[in-house]
Design a protein around this motif. Structure first.
Motif, PDB file in Angstrom:
ATOM      1  N   ARG A   9       1.029  -1.262  -0.159  1.00 36.15           N
ATOM      2  CA  ARG A   9      -0.024   0.200  -0.085  1.00 36.15           C
ATOM      3  C   ARG A   9       0.945   1.322  -0.029  1.00 36.15           C
ATOM      4  O   ARG A   9       0.307   2.508   0.247  1.00 36.15           O
ATOM      5  CB  ARG A   9      -0.911   0.106   1.236  1.00 36.15           C
ATOM      6  CG  ARG A   9      -1.983  -1.336   1.409  1.00 36.15           C
ATOM      7  CD  ARG A   9      -3.024  -1.099   2.329  1.00 36.15           C
ATOM      8  NE  ARG A   9      -2.420  -0.841   3.527  1.00 36.15           N
ATOM      9  CZ  ARG A   9      -3.052  -0.671   4.748  1.00 36.15           C
ATOM     10  NH1 ARG A   9      -4.468  -0.661   4.595  1.00 36.15           N
ATOM     11  NH2 ARG A   9      -2.613  -0.541   5.964  1.00 36.15           N
ATOM     12  N   LEU A  10       2.185   1.244  -0.091  1.00 36.11           N
ATOM     13  CA  LEU A  10       3.158   2.228  -0.156  1.00 36.11           C
ATOM     14  C   LEU A  10       4.117   2.027  -0.720  1.00 36.11           C
ATOM     15  O   LEU A  10       4.872   0.995  -1.001  1.00 36.11           O
ATOM     16  CB  LEU A  10       3.421   2.485   1.469  1.00 36.11           C
ATOM     17  CG  LEU A  10       4.391   3.655   1.753  1.00 36.11           C
ATOM     18  CD1 LEU A  10       3.833   5.173   1.690  1.00 36.11           C
ATOM     19  CD2 LEU A  10       4.687   3.642   3.273  1.00 36.11           C
ATOM     20  N   GLU A  11       4.692   3.280  -1.586  1.00 29.02           N
ATOM     21  CA  GLU A  11       5.948   3.124  -2.291  1.00 29.02           C
ATOM     22  C   GLU A  11       6.572   4.487  -1.967  1.00 29.02           C
ATOM     23  O   GLU A  11       6.235   5.382  -1.817  1.00 29.02           O
ATOM     24  CB  GLU A  11       5.827   3.098  -3.761  1.00 29.02           C
ATOM     25  CG  GLU A  11       5.195   1.814  -4.297  1.00 29.02           C
ATOM     26  CD  GLU A  11       5.029   1.750  -6.099  1.00 29.02           C
ATOM     27  OE1 GLU A  11       5.776   2.613  -6.477  1.00 29.02           O
ATOM     28  OE2 GLU A  11       4.349   1.003  -6.200  1.00 29.02           O
ATOM     29  N   LEU A  12       7.917   4.238  -1.330  1.00 30.86           N
ATOM     30  CA  LEU A  12       8.998   5.297  -1.069  1.00 30.86           C
ATOM     31  C   LEU A  12      10.158   5.327  -2.029  1.00 30.86           C
ATOM     32  O   LEU A  12      10.673   4.204  -2.133  1.00 30.86           O
ATOM     33  CB  LEU A  12       9.198   5.320   0.166  1.00 30.86           C
ATOM     34  CG  LEU A  12       8.233   5.273   1.291  1.00 30.86           C
ATOM     35  CD1 LEU A  12       8.766   4.968   2.690  1.00 30.86           C
ATOM     36  CD2 LEU A  12       7.430   6.475   1.199  1.00 30.86           C
ATOM     37  N   ILE A  13      10.397   6.275  -2.757  1.00 30.42           N
ATOM     38  CA  ILE A  13      11.507   6.406  -3.768  1.00 30.42           C
ATOM     39  C   ILE A  13      12.135   7.627  -3.655  1.00 30.42           C
ATOM     40  O   ILE A  13      11.480   8.863  -3.445  1.00 30.42           O
ATOM     41  CB  ILE A  13      10.834   6.394  -5.309  1.00 30.42           C
ATOM     42  CG1 ILE A  13       9.685   5.041  -5.326  1.00 30.42           C
ATOM     43  CG2 ILE A  13      11.939   6.214  -6.182  1.00 30.42           C
ATOM     44  CD1 ILE A  13       9.100   5.139  -6.503  1.00 30.42           C
ATOM     45  N   THR A  33       5.231  14.397  -5.345  1.00 31.04           N
ATOM     46  CA  THR A  33       6.266  14.409  -5.831  1.00 31.04           C
ATOM     47  C   THR A  33       7.072  15.568  -4.874  1.00 31.04           C
ATOM     48  O   THR A  33       6.399  16.652  -5.318  1.00 31.04           O
ATOM     49  CB  THR A  33       6.290  14.677  -7.271  1.00 31.04           C
ATOM     50  OG1 THR A  33       5.757  13.690  -7.903  1.00 31.04           O
ATOM     51  CG2 THR A  33       7.758  14.772  -7.832  1.00 31.04           C
ATOM     52  N   VAL A  34       8.090  15.535  -4.394  1.00 29.48           N
ATOM     53  CA  VAL A  34       8.645  16.587  -3.509  1.00 29.48           C
ATOM     54  C   VAL A  34      10.009  16.756  -3.778  1.00 29.48           C
ATOM     55  O   VAL A  34      10.824  15.985  -3.362  1.00 29.48           O
ATOM     56  CB  VAL A  34       8.537  16.201  -1.858  1.00 29.48           C
ATOM     57  CG1 VAL A  34       8.942  17.312  -0.897  1.00 29.48           C
ATOM     58  CG2 VAL A  34       7.106  15.680  -1.574  1.00 29.48           C
ATOM     59  N   PRO A  35      10.403  17.901  -4.590  1.00 27.89           N
ATOM     60  CA  PRO A  35      11.845  18.204  -4.530  1.00 27.89           C
ATOM     61  C   PRO A  35      12.427  18.591  -3.330  1.00 27.89           C
ATOM     62  O   PRO A  35      12.079  19.177  -2.381  1.00 27.89           O
ATOM     63  CB  PRO A  35      11.902  19.427  -5.382  1.00 27.89           C
ATOM     64  CG  PRO A  35      10.273  19.465  -5.951  1.00 27.89           C
ATOM     65  CD  PRO A  35       9.598  18.961  -4.898  1.00 27.89           C
ATOM     66  N   ILE A  36      13.478  17.970  -3.062  1.00 34.28           N
ATOM     67  CA  ILE A  36      14.427  18.326  -1.743  1.00 34.28           C
ATOM     68  C   ILE A  36      15.742  19.003  -2.193  1.00 34.28           C
ATOM     69  O   ILE A  36      16.235  19.485  -1.259  1.00 34.28           O
ATOM     70  CB  ILE A  36      14.836  17.103  -0.873  1.00 34.28           C
ATOM     71  CG1 ILE A  36      15.509  16.050  -1.754  1.00 34.28           C
ATOM     72  CG2 ILE A  36      13.309  16.408  -0.563  1.00 34.28           C
ATOM     73  CD1 ILE A  36      15.949  14.757  -0.896  1.00 34.28           C
ATOM     74  N   ILE A  76      12.074  13.359  -3.701  1.00 36.28           N
ATOM     75  CA  ILE A  76      11.400  12.132  -2.865  1.00 36.28           C
ATOM     76  C   ILE A  76      10.018  11.878  -3.493  1.00 36.28           C
ATOM     77  O   ILE A  76       9.054  12.995  -3.661  1.00 36.28           O
ATOM     78  CB  ILE A  76      11.393  12.421  -1.438  1.00 36.28           C
ATOM     79  CG1 ILE A  76      12.828  12.180  -0.694  1.00 36.28           C
ATOM     80  CG2 ILE A  76      10.397  11.482  -0.543  1.00 36.28           C
ATOM     81  CD1 ILE A  76      13.024  12.550   0.746  1.00 36.28           C
ATOM     82  N   ILE A  77       9.612  10.655  -3.687  1.00 38.32           N
ATOM     83  CA  ILE A  77       8.162  10.276  -4.288  1.00 38.32           C
ATOM     84  C   ILE A  77       7.544   9.679  -3.331  1.00 38.32           C
ATOM     85  O   ILE A  77       8.232   8.573  -2.680  1.00 38.32           O
ATOM     86  CB  ILE A  77       8.379   9.663  -5.609  1.00 38.32           C
ATOM     87  CG1 ILE A  77       9.089  10.547  -6.767  1.00 38.32           C
ATOM     88  CG2 ILE A  77       6.962   9.303  -5.734  1.00 38.32           C
ATOM     89  CD1 ILE A  77       9.226   9.847  -8.084  1.00 38.32           C
ATOM     90  N   ARG A 110      12.227  12.269   7.472  1.00 40.50           N
ATOM     91  CA  ARG A 110      11.015  11.126   7.715  1.00 40.50           C
ATOM     92  C   ARG A 110      11.392  10.176   6.636  1.00 40.50           C
ATOM     93  O   ARG A 110      11.142   8.932   7.223  1.00 40.50           O
ATOM     94  CB  ARG A 110       9.589  11.670   7.418  1.00 40.50           C
ATOM     95  CG  ARG A 110       9.498  12.725   8.640  1.00 40.50           C
ATOM     96  CD  ARG A 110       7.934  13.162   8.522  1.00 40.50           C
ATOM     97  NE  ARG A 110       7.506  13.963   9.747  1.00 40.50           N
ATOM     98  CZ  ARG A 110       7.058  13.553  10.787  1.00 40.50           C
ATOM     99  NH1 ARG A 110       6.569  12.201  10.689  1.00 40.50           N
ATOM    100  NH2 ARG A 110       6.442  14.463  11.748  1.00 40.50           N
ATOM    101  N   PHE A 111      11.901  10.351   5.523  1.00 41.65           N
ATOM    102  CA  PHE A 111      11.987   9.196   4.566  1.00 41.65           C
ATOM    103  C   PHE A 111      13.026   8.416   5.232  1.00 41.65           C
ATOM    104  O   PHE A 111      12.831   6.955   4.778  1.00 41.65           O
ATOM    105  CB  PHE A 111      12.387   9.941   3.134  1.00 41.65           C
ATOM    106  CG  PHE A 111      12.855   9.141   2.011  1.00 41.65           C
ATOM    107  CD1 PHE A 111      11.744   8.648   1.117  1.00 41.65           C
ATOM    108  CD2 PHE A 111      14.097   8.308   1.900  1.00 41.65           C
ATOM    109  CE1 PHE A 111      11.872   7.613   0.200  1.00 41.65           C
ATOM    110  CE2 PHE A 111      14.401   7.496   0.991  1.00 41.65           C
ATOM    111  CZ  PHE A 111      13.339   7.133   0.114  1.00 41.65           C
ATOM    112  N   ARG A 112      14.166   8.832   5.492  1.00 44.02           N
ATOM    113  CA  ARG A 112      15.075   7.939   6.167  1.00 44.02           C
ATOM    114  C   ARG A 112      14.598   7.104   7.349  1.00 44.02           C
ATOM    115  O   ARG A 112      15.020   5.874   7.228  1.00 44.02           O
ATOM    116  CB  ARG A 112      16.352   8.709   6.686  1.00 44.02           C
ATOM    117  CG  ARG A 112      17.229   9.323   5.811  1.00 44.02           C
ATOM    118  CD  ARG A 112      18.591   9.815   6.150  1.00 44.02           C
ATOM    119  NE  ARG A 112      18.393  11.038   6.943  1.00 44.02           N
ATOM    120  CZ  ARG A 112      18.168  12.179   6.556  1.00 44.02           C
ATOM    121  NH1 ARG A 112      18.763  12.406   5.135  1.00 44.02           N
ATOM    122  NH2 ARG A 112      18.093  13.367   7.360  1.00 44.02           N
TER     123      ARG A 112
END
Length: 264
Positions: A9-13, A33-36, A76-77, A110-112
Motif C-alpha cells: 500500500r506504499l511506495e517510497l522512492i 512528488t517533493v523536490p528536496i 522524494i516520491i 522522515r524518508f530515512r
C-alpha cells in the motif's frame, strides 16, 4: 543514486541523480512528488511546473504526468494506495489541493526513518509505518488547505474592514477592483491588502476566487448548466481562467467534479 522500498500500500522512492521519465499514470495510487534539492520540472495536465524544494504537486489516480531532474537535484516520491488514503480522508479525498508545501528537510528525515523501519520489518506487517506516513500526509494536506470559502474571517475591530467582507459576499460574481475594496476599508491599496490577508489568511483576490469556486461546485452538483455558462455567471474573465482556478482549488476539472459529485 536511486533508493526505493515498497509495500502493498506504499511506495517510497528517492532520486539523487539525473532522471527523466515519460508520461504515465498510476491506477489506484496517489503520488506526491517533493523536490528536496534543486529544481524538479514536472508536467501534469499538459502544464509544466518548475518545482523548488518543498513545493510539490499531488498526482491523483490516472493523472498523466512526467518529470525530470538534473544531476545535482534531488526528489522524494511518496505513493500511497487510493483506498488507504480514502480511509483517512472522511469522504473529503476530492477536496485535497493538488498544490502542497512541505519542509524539504523534514521530508528527507522522515524518508530515512520510514525506509529504515520498513527495512527492519523483514517481511512482517508494515502497517505501523504505513499509518505513520498516512498521518503525516493527511496532517500536511489539512495544513495546506485554504479556509473554506464563505467562512467567516477572523473578526476585526475595524468596522470598515468588516464592510469589505460584506461587500465581497454581495458582489463576488461581478468584477471587483482592489481599489474599490480599499476605499471601503478607508485604507491605501498596499495597507488594505496587508490587513485583509492578516484577517482572512489569504489575499482579496484569492478570497474572491474561493467564493466563486465554491459556488461553481454547488452549481455543478445541482444544475445542468454548462461549464461556460457557470464560468461567465460567476465573473470569470474567460473559461480558461475558470478551469485554472477550479483545478488549482479542487484538483479536478469541472467536468470531473460534476461526474463524481452530482447530486441525485
Amino acid at each position: 543514486m536511486k533508493m526505493e522500498i515498497t509495500t502493498e500500500r506504499l511506495e517510497l522512492i528517492r532520486y539523487d541523480e539525473e532522471f527523466v521519465n515519460t508520461p504515465h499514470t498510476h491506477e489506484g495510487w496517489y503520488q506526491i512528488t517533493v523536490p528536496i534539492r534543486g529544481t524538479c520540472v514536472l508536467t501534469q495536465y499538459n502544464q509544466t511546473y518548475r518545482l523548488q524544494p518543498g513545493a510539490s504537486l499531488l498526482q491523483r489516480p490516472m493523472d498523466e504526468h512526467h518529470f525530470h531532474i538534473g544531476a545535482k537535484d534531488g526528489v522524494i516520491i511518496i505513493k500511497i494506495r487510493e483506498d488507504l488514503l480514502a480511509s483517512r480522508c472522511d469522504g473529503k479525498i476530492t477536496e485535497i489541493s493538488p498544490e502542497q508545501q512541505f519542509d524539504p528537510g523534514e521530508v528527507a528525515d522522515r524518508f530515512r526513518s520510514w525506509t529504515t523501519a520498513l527495512c527492519m520489518v523483514d517481511g512482517r506487517n508494515p502497517a505501523a509505518t504505513e499509518a505513520e506516513v498516512l498521518h503525516y500526509l493527511w496532517r500536511t494536506f489539512k495544513a495546506n488547505s485554504p479556509s473554506p470559502a464563505g467562512a467567516s474571517p477572523r473578526r476585526s475591530a475595524d468596522p470598515h474592514l468588516a464592510g469589505v467582507f460584506e461587500y465581497i459576499q454581495e458582489h463576488y460574481t461581478n468584477p471587483i477592483a482592489i481599489d474599490t475594496l480599499a476605499s471601503i476599508a478607508l485604507q491605501s491599496r498596499f495597507h488594505f491588502i496587508r490587513t485583509f490577508k492578516q484577517s482572512a489568511g489569504i489575499t482579496p483576490y484569492q478570497y474572491i476566487l474561493q467564493l466563486r469556486v465554491e459556488e461553481a461546485k454547488k452549481r455543478l452538483r445541482q444544475t445542468s448548466a454548462t461549464v461556460t455558462h457557470i464560468s461567465a455567471s460567476l465573473g470569470f474573465s474567460c473559461t480558461s481562467q475558470f478551469y485554472r482556478a477550479f483545478f488549482k482549488s479542487v484538483g479536478l476539472t469541472p467536468e470531473q467534479y460534476r461526474r463524481f459529485n452530482r447530486d441525485e
